[in-house]
Write a protein that holds these residues in place. Structure first.
Motif, PDB file in Angstrom:
ATOM      1  N   GLY A   1     -14.346  19.175  -7.624  1.00 45.38           N
ATOM      2  CA  GLY A   1     -14.310  19.570  -6.219  1.00 45.38           C
ATOM      3  C   GLY A   1     -13.026  19.157  -5.538  1.00 45.38           C
ATOM      4  N   GLY A   2     -12.545  17.940  -5.850  1.00 47.25           N
ATOM      5  CA  GLY A   2     -11.285  17.492  -5.259  1.00 47.25           C
ATOM      6  C   GLY A   2     -10.121  18.360  -5.689  1.00 47.25           C
ATOM      7  N   SER A   3     -10.111  18.761  -6.961  1.00 50.97           N
ATOM      8  CA  SER A   3      -9.044  19.647  -7.444  1.00 50.97           C
ATOM      9  C   SER A   3      -9.088  20.998  -6.739  1.00 50.97           C
ATOM     10  CB  SER A   3      -9.174  19.851  -8.959  1.00 50.97           C
ATOM     11  OG  SER A   3      -9.006  18.646  -9.654  1.00 50.97           O
ATOM     12  N   ALA A   4     -10.291  21.536  -6.534  1.00 54.39           N
ATOM     13  CA  ALA A   4     -10.417  22.833  -5.868  1.00 54.39           C
ATOM     14  C   ALA A   4      -9.949  22.769  -4.418  1.00 54.39           C
ATOM     15  CB  ALA A   4     -11.876  23.293  -5.937  1.00 54.39           C
ATOM     16  N   ILE A   5     -10.349  21.722  -3.704  1.00 58.79           N
ATOM     17  CA  ILE A   5      -9.912  21.581  -2.314  1.00 58.79           C
ATOM     18  C   ILE A   5      -8.411  21.382  -2.240  1.00 58.79           C
ATOM     19  CG2 ILE A   5     -10.068  20.089  -0.288  1.00 58.79           C
ATOM     20  CD1 ILE A   5     -13.013  19.621  -1.000  1.00 58.79           C
ATOM     21  N   HIS A   6      -7.861  20.594  -3.154  1.00 61.22           N
ATOM     22  CA  HIS A   6      -6.413  20.360  -3.180  1.00 61.22           C
ATOM     23  C   HIS A   6      -5.665  21.671  -3.423  1.00 61.22           C
ATOM     24  CE1 HIS A   6      -2.534  18.961  -4.880  1.00 61.22           C
ATOM     25  NE2 HIS A   6      -2.699  17.960  -4.022  1.00 61.22           N
ATOM     26  N   GLN A   7      -6.187  22.495  -4.335  1.00 65.35           N
ATOM     27  CA  GLN A   7      -5.559  23.787  -4.621  1.00 65.35           C
ATOM     28  C   GLN A   7      -5.657  24.727  -3.419  1.00 65.35           C
ATOM     29  OE1 GLN A   7      -3.777  24.994  -7.115  1.00 65.35           O
ATOM     30  NE2 GLN A   7      -3.665  27.011  -6.135  1.00 65.35           N
ATOM     31  N   GLU A   8      -6.788  24.752  -2.758  1.00 66.98           N
ATOM     32  CA  GLU A   8      -6.973  25.633  -1.600  1.00 66.98           C
ATOM     33  C   GLU A   8      -6.091  25.203  -0.436  1.00 66.98           C
ATOM     34  OE1 GLU A   8      -8.284  28.702   0.822  1.00 66.98           O
ATOM     35  OE2 GLU A   8      -8.414  28.431  -1.359  1.00 66.98           O
ATOM     36  N   ARG A   9      -5.915  23.931  -0.259  1.00 67.39           N
ATOM     37  CA  ARG A   9      -5.021  23.460   0.814  1.00 67.39           C
ATOM     38  C   ARG A   9      -3.567  23.780   0.497  1.00 67.39           C
ATOM     39  NH1 ARG A   9      -5.524  17.507   2.553  1.00 67.39           N
ATOM     40  NH2 ARG A   9      -4.322  18.381   4.306  1.00 67.39           N
ATOM     41  N   ALA A  10      -3.210  23.680  -0.791  1.00 66.10           N
ATOM     42  CA  ALA A  10      -1.817  23.977  -1.172  1.00 66.10           C
ATOM     43  C   ALA A  10      -1.529  25.470  -1.095  1.00 66.10           C
ATOM     44  CB  ALA A  10      -1.552  23.459  -2.582  1.00 66.10           C
ATOM     45  N   GLU A  11      -2.483  26.292  -1.496  1.00 71.50           N
ATOM     46  CA  GLU A  11      -2.322  27.750  -1.464  1.00 71.50           C
ATOM     47  C   GLU A  11      -3.559  28.368  -0.831  1.00 71.50           C
ATOM     48  OE1 GLU A  11      -1.092  29.598  -5.157  1.00 71.50           O
ATOM     49  OE2 GLU A  11      -0.354  27.671  -5.913  1.00 71.50           O
ATOM     50  N   PRO A  12      -3.587  28.481   0.492  1.00 69.28           N
ATOM     51  CA  PRO A  12      -4.775  29.018   1.173  1.00 69.28           C
ATOM     52  C   PRO A  12      -5.166  30.390   0.625  1.00 69.28           C
ATOM     53  CG  PRO A  12      -3.264  28.068   2.761  1.00 69.28           C
ATOM     54  CD  PRO A  12      -2.545  28.075   1.440  1.00 69.28           C
ATOM     55  N   GLY A  13      -6.439  30.531   0.307  1.00 68.53           N
ATOM     56  CA  GLY A  13      -6.958  31.786  -0.225  1.00 68.53           C
ATOM     57  C   GLY A  13      -6.980  31.868  -1.730  1.00 68.53           C
TER      58      GLY A  13
ATOM     59  N   GLU B   1      -7.949  19.572   8.675  1.00 71.95           N
ATOM     60  CA  GLU B   1      -8.257  19.787   7.263  1.00 71.95           C
ATOM     61  C   GLU B   1      -8.618  18.511   6.514  1.00 71.95           C
ATOM     62  OE1 GLU B   1      -5.372  21.964   5.125  1.00 71.95           O
ATOM     63  OE2 GLU B   1      -6.122  23.922   5.781  1.00 71.95           O
ATOM     64  N   PRO B   2      -7.870  17.417   6.675  1.00 77.60           N
ATOM     65  CA  PRO B   2      -8.251  16.196   5.934  1.00 77.60           C
ATOM     66  C   PRO B   2      -9.671  15.732   6.252  1.00 77.60           C
ATOM     67  CG  PRO B   2      -6.025  15.998   6.772  1.00 77.60           C
ATOM     68  CD  PRO B   2      -6.599  17.233   7.397  1.00 77.60           C
ATOM     69  N   ALA B   3     -10.054  15.823   7.532  1.00 74.88           N
ATOM     70  CA  ALA B   3     -11.409  15.406   7.912  1.00 74.88           C
ATOM     71  C   ALA B   3     -12.451  16.353   7.322  1.00 74.88           C
ATOM     72  CB  ALA B   3     -11.536  15.362   9.432  1.00 74.88           C
ATOM     73  N   LEU B   4     -12.157  17.650   7.327  1.00 73.27           N
ATOM     74  CA  LEU B   4     -13.091  18.614   6.744  1.00 73.27           C
ATOM     75  C   LEU B   4     -13.238  18.392   5.241  1.00 73.27           C
ATOM     76  CD1 LEU B   4     -12.006  21.907   8.581  1.00 73.27           C
ATOM     77  CD2 LEU B   4     -14.038  20.516   9.018  1.00 73.27           C
ATOM     78  N   ALA B   5     -12.121  18.118   4.574  1.00 68.26           N
ATOM     79  CA  ALA B   5     -12.155  17.890   3.131  1.00 68.26           C
ATOM     80  C   ALA B   5     -12.976  16.648   2.801  1.00 68.26           C
ATOM     81  CB  ALA B   5     -10.738  17.749   2.589  1.00 68.26           C
ATOM     82  N   GLN B   6     -12.782  15.581   3.589  1.00 70.03           N
ATOM     83  CA  GLN B   6     -13.533  14.352   3.333  1.00 70.03           C
ATOM     84  C   GLN B   6     -15.021  14.549   3.572  1.00 70.03           C
ATOM     85  OE1 GLN B   6     -12.332  10.797   2.327  1.00 70.03           O
ATOM     86  NE2 GLN B   6     -14.289  11.612   1.652  1.00 70.03           N
ATOM     87  N   ALA B   7     -15.368  15.253   4.642  1.00 70.73           N
ATOM     88  CA  ALA B   7     -16.772  15.513   4.937  1.00 70.73           C
ATOM     89  C   ALA B   7     -17.412  16.381   3.861  1.00 70.73           C
ATOM     90  CB  ALA B   7     -16.908  16.183   6.303  1.00 70.73           C
ATOM     91  N   ALA B   8     -16.630  17.307   3.301  1.00 71.01           N
ATOM     92  CA  ALA B   8     -17.156  18.198   2.255  1.00 71.01           C
ATOM     93  C   ALA B   8     -17.541  17.418   1.011  1.00 71.01           C
ATOM     94  CB  ALA B   8     -16.113  19.265   1.919  1.00 71.01           C
ATOM     95  N   VAL B   9     -16.676  16.526   0.566  1.00 73.89           N
ATOM     96  CA  VAL B   9     -16.967  15.737  -0.629  1.00 73.89           C
ATOM     97  C   VAL B   9     -18.111  14.755  -0.348  1.00 73.89           C
ATOM     98  CG1 VAL B   9     -16.033  14.134  -2.334  1.00 73.89           C
ATOM     99  CG2 VAL B   9     -14.604  15.971  -1.449  1.00 73.89           C
ATOM    100  N   GLY B  10     -18.103  14.157   0.827  1.00 72.46           N
ATOM    101  CA  GLY B  10     -19.172  13.215   1.175  1.00 72.46           C
ATOM    102  C   GLY B  10     -20.537  13.877   1.215  1.00 72.46           C
ATOM    103  N   GLN B  11     -20.613  15.097   1.766  1.00 74.79           N
ATOM    104  CA  GLN B  11     -21.879  15.813   1.803  1.00 74.79           C
ATOM    105  C   GLN B  11     -22.361  16.144   0.391  1.00 74.79           C
ATOM    106  OE1 GLN B  11     -23.656  16.678   4.808  1.00 74.79           O
ATOM    107  NE2 GLN B  11     -25.211  16.928   3.221  1.00 74.79           N
ATOM    108  N   THR B  12     -21.443  16.474  -0.491  1.00 73.81           N
ATOM    109  CA  THR B  12     -21.806  16.754  -1.884  1.00 73.81           C
ATOM    110  C   THR B  12     -22.372  15.512  -2.551  1.00 73.81           C
ATOM    111  OG1 THR B  12     -20.032  18.397  -1.998  1.00 73.81           O
ATOM    112  CG2 THR B  12     -20.957  17.634  -4.079  1.00 73.81           C
ATOM    113  N   TYR B  13     -21.772  14.356  -2.272  1.00 69.88           N
ATOM    114  CA  TYR B  13     -22.300  13.107  -2.819  1.00 69.88           C
ATOM    115  C   TYR B  13     -23.741  12.867  -2.373  1.00 69.88           C
ATOM    116  CZ  TYR B  13     -17.703  11.427  -4.426  1.00 69.88           C
ATOM    117  OH  TYR B  13     -16.507  11.264  -5.081  1.00 69.88           O
ATOM    118  N   VAL B  14     -24.057  13.209  -1.115  1.00 69.99           N
ATOM    119  CA  VAL B  14     -25.416  13.026  -0.624  1.00 69.99           C
ATOM    120  C   VAL B  14     -26.398  13.856  -1.446  1.00 69.99           C
ATOM    121  CG1 VAL B  14     -26.966  13.424   1.335  1.00 69.99           C
ATOM    122  CG2 VAL B  14     -24.710  12.434   1.718  1.00 69.99           C
TER     123      VAL B  14
END
Length: 579
Positions: free
Chosen positions: A367-379, A126-139
């Motif tokens: 985006g970081g807040s959304a990913i943090h929320q999804e990781r804390a409470e999946p779904g 999950e941490p790697a997926l989250a980092q890649a998600a934000v990085g792709q958005t930056y691109v």
């Protein structure tokens, strides 16, 4: 006395006619138009997806190179002219140019989508997926978007401010095409620019309407439906037309500034009410990830992922490149007009870096807040029906988890979308109208209203013919021909800047040679006359013929011979004539 018409018939009628024809076809033959657009999108992506990637990468590389090159000191205006706007004001105006609706719509949805449904080939914990998600958005929203705007903005700023050309896209290609920009070829260039601007603004309106409709559903005001979307388009377009008709430039500027402040308050609220320290750490870390991987991500076409990779590229990267290119005439002209007096280096670095920093902060907060929320409470951030990310409702779902947020944040987001579109439509219709009137900076009201209403009509037609998919397709298709124009702008700007730099260099060399010649000639003359005087017994005396007036030019000196000695055996008195 009646005002002389400046309408350019060979630009206005072809552009307006073809766009109106599309709107009517989408309304009358909805299913057929939707099918044709789907087919065209698949064909263009499969055949030209690689071209979009290479073209946008080239625009970014060119922008950075020009900004750091020897051309950087050239002023976009007369030499030594002061900029029209102070640096902080200029920075604020740069960011306010035109990503507002997109930032609100995708601020939560894109990073969360890349996290939940990773890019093909991206895996890991999950941490790697989250980092890649934000990085792709930056691109998608960083250097590449603003690199596109730099190309057209720099070409227009040079033509308008440095060379005194009319406010029209065609003149940006004059160094490359010469007088041909005055004829049919120039008309085609301006028509393509109008197409891009109208469809780019319509895409933004369509996305905004989808989100406002979802917000009204979230507030239990209305259920999402095609009728609601059409009504929202009509209402927002009416506001934009009223803005155009009122001519309240000061009011629009005030409204735009207030909207930017509201966006700042909303972002700051999410930062403070959410996991503040995590979001700050995540932003710093994501910047590092982006800088480390930007080269690979820029050229990644997912070639080994087959149809799955092609579909992902179509939905995300190629859509964004098309959207930014569609917006380029509007945004490029705006940043060109506010950049008079800036050097090329200031223009490039300011346009690339300042908006990118603000944009990355926005996506890290939302985006970081959304990913943090999804990781804390999946779904908790997914659609309860589909189990996937709903791009229309994702931001409102995030607000539900903000302490003290919810309703007021949802209302603020919808206000942001509406005002962003009203100001963008007003400015966009003004830009399009200038292009259709040969660069006239005071086009008539009727045609500005026409373009404002037509932009709403295109957005309605696109939603009617296929919703989000049609919006994406329209951006990709309209960007293809205009991208060729932008390639020409790269060559044109390079030719113009290189030619001017060589002229400056030659002038400096001529000045140095003249100064050196005068200095050496004077020294040689003095040496020869002194040597001659020694041989003849006459020692020359040098006196100034004019004083140094402080302008840096050396004072001229003239040789004066002393009185000749009386010849032996002669009664002739000594002569005091000068030699």
């Amino acid at each position: 006395m009646a005002r002389r018409s400046t309408l350019a018939p060979t630009v206005f009628y072809p552009a307006a006619g073809l766009i109106l024809l599309f709107v009517l076809a989408a309304v009358i033959f909805t299913d057929s138009v939707a099918a044709v657009m789907d087919t065209l999108q698949a064909s263009v992506i499969s055949a030209f997806g690689w071209y979009y990637v290479v073209a946008v990468a080239a625009f970014v590389i060119f922008a950075i190179f020009v900004g750091l090159s020897r051309f950087g000191e050239i002023t976009l205006g007369p030499d030594d002219e002061e900029p029209d706007f102070r640096l902080p004001v200029w920075f604020a105006m740069l960011f306010a140019t035109g990503m507002g609706i997109g930032l609100v719509y995708y601020g939560v949805a894109e990073p969360l989508s890349h996290f939940v449904s990773p890019k093909p080939g991206v895996g890991g914990e999950e941490p790697a997926l989250a980092q890649a998600a934000v990085g792709q958005t930056y691109v998608h929203w960083g250097l590449h978007a603003w690199g596109i705007y730099v190309v057209i903005g720099l070409a227009l700023a040079y033509a308008i401010h440095r060379k005194g050309r009319p406010v029209s896209i065609r003149w940006a290609l004059e160094p490359l095409l010469g007088d041909r920009v005055k004829g049919r070829l120039g008309d085609v260039i301006d028509v393509l620019a109008i197409f891009g601007t109208v469809f780019g603004v319509a895409t933004s309106l369509g996305l905004g309407v989808l989100q406002v409709a979802a917000g009204l559903d979230y507030l239990d005001v209305a259920d999402p439906s095609t009728a609601l979307e059409m009504g929202l388009i009509a209402g927002i377009t009416a506001l934009a037309a009223l803005s155009v008709a009122s001519g309240l430039e000061r009011g629009i500027k005030w409204l735009s500034n207030a909207n930017m402040m509201l966006a700042g308050v909303l972002a700051l609220s999410v930062l403070v009410l959410g996991s503040t320290l995590f979001l700050l750490r995540e932003w710093v870390q994501s910047i590092g990830y982006y800088l480390q991987n930007v080269m690979f991500l820029t050229f990644d076409t997912l070639a080994f992922r087959g149809a799955e990779g092609l579909a992902w590229e179509s939905d995300w990267t190629i859509f964004y490149w098309g959207w930014w290119i569609s917006w380029a005439p509007f945004v490029g002209l705006f940043i060109a007009r506010i950049s008079r007096g800036r050097t090329v280096r200031e223009f490039v670095l300011g346009t690339l870096l300042v908006p990118m920093v603000v944009t990355t902060i926005w996506f890290s907060i939302f985006g970081g807040s959304a990913i943090h929320q999804e990781r804390a409470e999946p779904g908790s951030m997914l659609d309860p029906v589909t189990g996937a990310v709903n791009t229309d409702t994702a931001m409102f779902q995030l607000f539900e988890h903000m302490p003290g947020g919810g309703t007021w944040m949802a209302i603020a987001a919808m206000v942001l979308v509406v005002v962003f579109f009203v100001t963008s439509s007003d400015s966009g219709s003004f830009v399009v109208d200038m292009l259709s009137h040969g660069g006239d900076q005071n086009p008539p009201l009727w045609s500005r209203l026409f373009w404002a209403v037509l932009q709403g009509g295109v957005a309605a037609a696109l939603l009617f013919a296929g919703g989000l998919q049609s919006l994406q397709t329209a951006s990709i298709l309209t960007a293809l021909p205009f991208s060729v124009v932008m390639v020409g702008m790269v060559l044109s700007v390079w030719k113009a800047l290189d030619g001017e730099y060589k002229e400056i260099t030659r002038a400096e060399r001529r000045l140095r040679r003249r100064e050196l010649t005068e200095h050496v000639t004077e020294q040689v003359t003095e040496h020869v006359t002194e040597h001659f005087g020694q041989l003849t017994g006459q020692v020359p005396v040098f006196t100034r013929t004019r004083e140094d007036d402080g302008d840096g030019a050396p004072a001229r000196r003239r040789r004066v011979l002393p009185p000749r000695r009386r010849r032996e055996g002669s009664d002739e008195p000594p002569s005091d004539t000068s030699g």
